[in-house]
Design a protein around this motif. Sequence first.
Motif, PDB file in Angstrom:
ATOM      1  N   PRO A 139      32.432 143.093  26.608  1.00 25.93           N
ATOM      2  CA  PRO A 139      31.029 143.235  27.013  1.00 25.93           C
ATOM      3  C   PRO A 139      30.703 142.318  28.189  1.00 25.93           C
ATOM      4  O   PRO A 139      31.176 141.177  28.256  1.00 25.93           O
ATOM      5  CB  PRO A 139      30.264 142.811  25.758  1.00 25.93           C
ATOM      6  CG  PRO A 139      31.230 142.993  24.630  1.00 25.93           C
ATOM      7  CD  PRO A 139      32.573 142.690  25.197  1.00 25.93           C
ATOM      8  N   LEU A 140      29.923 142.821  29.116  1.00 25.81           N
ATOM      9  CA  LEU A 140      29.503 142.048  30.280  1.00 25.81           C
ATOM     10  C   LEU A 140      27.988 141.901  30.242  1.00 25.81           C
ATOM     11  O   LEU A 140      27.262 142.887  30.383  1.00 25.81           O
ATOM     12  CB  LEU A 140      29.927 142.748  31.574  1.00 25.81           C
ATOM     13  CG  LEU A 140      29.444 142.086  32.880  1.00 25.81           C
ATOM     14  CD1 LEU A 140      30.052 140.698  33.037  1.00 25.81           C
ATOM     15  CD2 LEU A 140      29.778 142.960  34.076  1.00 25.81           C
ATOM     16  N   SER A 141      27.529 140.681  30.045  1.00 25.52           N
ATOM     17  CA  SER A 141      26.085 140.442  29.983  1.00 25.52           C
ATOM     18  C   SER A 141      25.509 140.347  31.390  1.00 25.52           C
ATOM     19  O   SER A 141      26.230 140.072  32.356  1.00 25.52           O
ATOM     20  CB  SER A 141      25.806 139.146  29.223  1.00 25.52           C
ATOM     21  OG  SER A 141      26.486 138.060  29.837  1.00 25.52           O
ATOM     22  N   PRO A 142      24.201 140.580  31.563  1.00 30.12           N
ATOM     23  CA  PRO A 142      23.571 140.396  32.875  1.00 30.12           C
ATOM     24  C   PRO A 142      23.807 138.981  33.392  1.00 30.12           C
ATOM     25  O   PRO A 142      23.935 138.025  32.611  1.00 30.12           O
ATOM     26  CB  PRO A 142      22.084 140.640  32.589  1.00 30.12           C
ATOM     27  CG  PRO A 142      22.082 141.531  31.382  1.00 30.12           C
ATOM     28  CD  PRO A 142      23.245 141.082  30.556  1.00 30.12           C
ATOM     29  N   ILE A 143      23.856 138.847  34.685  1.00 31.42           N
ATOM     30  CA  ILE A 143      24.223 137.561  35.281  1.00 31.42           C
ATOM     31  C   ILE A 143      23.180 136.484  34.984  1.00 31.42           C
ATOM     32  O   ILE A 143      23.491 135.292  34.981  1.00 31.42           O
ATOM     33  CB  ILE A 143      24.430 137.717  36.799  1.00 31.42           C
ATOM     34  CG1 ILE A 143      25.200 136.524  37.351  1.00 31.42           C
ATOM     35  CG2 ILE A 143      23.110 137.940  37.522  1.00 31.42           C
ATOM     36  CD1 ILE A 143      25.675 136.718  38.768  1.00 31.42           C
ATOM     37  N   SER A 144      21.946 136.883  34.684  1.00 32.86           N
ATOM     38  CA  SER A 144      20.904 135.906  34.359  1.00 32.86           C
ATOM     39  C   SER A 144      21.166 135.228  33.022  1.00 32.86           C
ATOM     40  O   SER A 144      20.614 134.165  32.736  1.00 32.86           O
ATOM     41  CB  SER A 144      19.525 136.567  34.336  1.00 32.86           C
ATOM     42  OG  SER A 144      19.492 137.596  33.361  1.00 32.86           O
ATOM     43  N   VAL A 145      21.981 135.854  32.182  1.00 28.52           N
ATOM     44  CA  VAL A 145      22.362 135.257  30.900  1.00 28.52           C
ATOM     45  C   VAL A 145      23.894 135.230  30.824  1.00 28.52           C
ATOM     46  O   VAL A 145      24.505 135.615  29.843  1.00 28.52           O
ATOM     47  CB  VAL A 145      21.760 136.012  29.697  1.00 28.52           C
ATOM     48  CG1 VAL A 145      20.280 135.749  29.601  1.00 28.52           C
ATOM     49  CG2 VAL A 145      22.024 137.512  29.776  1.00 28.52           C
TER      50      VAL A 145
END
Length: 868
Positions: A30-36
């Motif tokens: 899984p790749l989370s948004p860069i802000s998190v």
Amino acid sequence: MGMNKVITNQNQYTDDINHIISEASRVIVPLSPISVFAARNPWANLEQYTFENIAQWLKKVRDVDIYPTFNTFKQAYERNEIDDREIELKLQQWLKQINPSIAKNHVETYARKSLDLAHLTVLNRVSESQDIANHRTNALNKTDDMNTTSLVSTYITDKNDKKLIDIVDYHVIKWCKLYLDDAQSGWTMPNRDQGLFVAWRRLVQHDPALSKKQRTRLKTLPDNAEDLLEVCLEALGVSEGQIQSYLENHLLALPGWAGMMLWQDEYHHTEYQLLLAYLAIRVGLEWAIVQSYLPATEPNYEFEYSVDEFRENWIHTDLFTTEQWDQLSVSQQKVYIDFAIHFETQICKKLLLEAWEATYEKQLKTAVESEQNVEHKQHTTQVQMAFCIDVRSEPFRRQIEAAGPFETIGIAGFFGLPIVKEALGSEHSHPSLPVMNQPQHKIKEYTHEKEPTTFRQHQHILKSITYTFKKMKQNALPSLLLPELSGPWLTLQMFSRSFTPRPVGKLIRKFYAGWLQKPNDTTLSLQHCNHTEEGMPVGFTEKEKVAYVHQALRLMGLTSHFAPLVVLCGHGSQSANNPYASSLDCGACGGAASGFNAKVLAQLCNLPEVRASLLTEGIVIPEDTVFVAAEHQTSIDELDWIYTPNLSETAQNAFNQIQAAMPDISYRANEQRLKALPDNHLFKKDPLKEVHRLTNDWSEIRPEWGLARNASFIIGQRDLTKHSDLKGRSFLHNYDWKQDSDGSILANIISGPATVAQWINLQYYASTVAPHYYGSGSKTTQTITAGIGVMQGNASDLLTGLPWQSVMSADNEMYHSPIRLLIVVQAPDDFIRQILNDNHDFYQKVLNRWVKLASIDAFGQWHDWPLN
């Protein structure tokens, strides 16, 4: 990989396709948004295979080499990070395991020449030859239980000699950006609320980027994702037994966008299966684009090589003269050439990496053992400070301990609290724990005032201004007026932030501190009152309060001999104009600075009822001991005090001591840390002024090094490493096996913080060895897209890892050393055996070489595991 499952009917197919996709998704994470941003091991779901097997498989299916380059090995050798003796030892161990088809002395001589980093250019490095990489035979990289099925679009080209897979990727990227857009565009994707597949299905029939024939083909496809997959896979000639490996290849084609879909599925739990939709769209587009070229047969690539190249290599070993080589038969020459290719493509880098890791282990062992018999001055501890295990804490902790009667402790920075936090004035809550764990409580910060506070009013004003500015940019007519209104102010900001970043940054911080100053009387919702939000209780029960404090104190090894002042230190980072800002906060907790957790635990520890209950557990906290909370700002090595209750007289004296020492501690810590940054930042400057300039300069590509060069995770008493300079490369977790009779504390550390450290380690490793596949390339050419991540240019994969500037000092000069994590446990052998027996996942990591494991027993003896 791959599943050999027979699908007998439509219902069975529908039932099984989700299982097949679930199995196929192991090749991505899984790749989370860069802000998190959260550090992830790119191969977390593949650890049932050996590291070597995954390296061979990725080289075959994606031409991605996850071993360091020879130039990287050369640099490590020149930095004394690879010892010739360790190379020779690894070579001899390998020679004992093989039964070669040529004379063993010839094997040894050729291998030794190949491994000679002092004379790197002596032999042709065939493993980095582009021709050989592009024409590699299955025989060279055979991995028996990992099947691959090439995508049809990879071996078909259009009339312009462009691979059709590139056209497929282009279209998929476009649809992903449209659907995942996080309010960055002015108009949202039509039908977005009905899910990705429905929105795509309705819009793709009108896509002008596709030809009329391609759009017509897409119109004939089923309106259901599962049915569309079945029809298109059959039309592409994919047999039932090849389905999983075919879908794996589609996921690996764009692992960033696929990983984002997987994260959305896991995090939001929507009714729309985004990964299924993503694969259906990819396969549907692939069929529509390649249909006119079908049927197509995959080319039978011949392995191509230069006979003269290998002839040179063998002659250079002095085993043959030119005449002797020419006298060999063609079949004999082929045997020698096959061995050379096999060694260069599979063995050489493996042995060099293992030698690099063994050299680091030997150096760490020397550093730790050299201090064990040295007597050091003892003093009465006035302040105990618990820091996150983060490698950036280690140099800072050493400076603190050298400055006075201060003791430091290592523990995972979320302090064992499985919480979602909602800070005062925040519109959103945020999980504040490692992403591998699930939150169980929500903690809110609030005030007792019923009327809106000045803080809330000011915050609302700033949000309104920001919202208005954004809307004006996105609307046609207001956007024409916006430059006239904002141009002078934005020009002034640009020049000031570029040429005077430190004073401007200081001015901005003062403005926000004054304008958005939180009330001093904020309260945390620690007490559970039968109220739930987001499906979890708000606050803790009385029993849970005691349990979490008891657990945290045991993990810290702090169950007796309390100092008057105990400081729980979270950590965060600050930088300007940095898409990767969250990656410099807690690397495990999705970019959550952990000061909030420190404040929660400190308040729990100060509760009289909690201390009274701890007496039954044998933990006596003196009445004059006070817990406070602070946050370590890693980019400037300063402490922000975020919770200081009324202090006892002894605690106040201790607080005054640490406060008085902190300026000098910060000065020396920053002075040391700046030396590691490129150009040494002109050391004539004041290090405190320089670090503040770095954090406020919006053109700065490297405000700090983050967790680069991490290499080990040491689980043991602080006395084991207290006087050793570990050079900011070690995660440090306190542990006393004598207080862990059942091994449960060690089990928790291994399954939690140690796994987090391994994920961080392999994230940095992957971003270094394969920067354009597992990293994110150079910051200077990145584009923030859809508000969720970065791309290279405007149509690349969604980049999954760290930028080049986070791991490299220059274009061709490494900073991070890409070696696998070494876990060192200070405990008797029985404890280690119990962990390996009870924790199968951890045993698998060690056995398959995803981590290395060593221990220091009760007599100070060092052991490598598994034991021979």
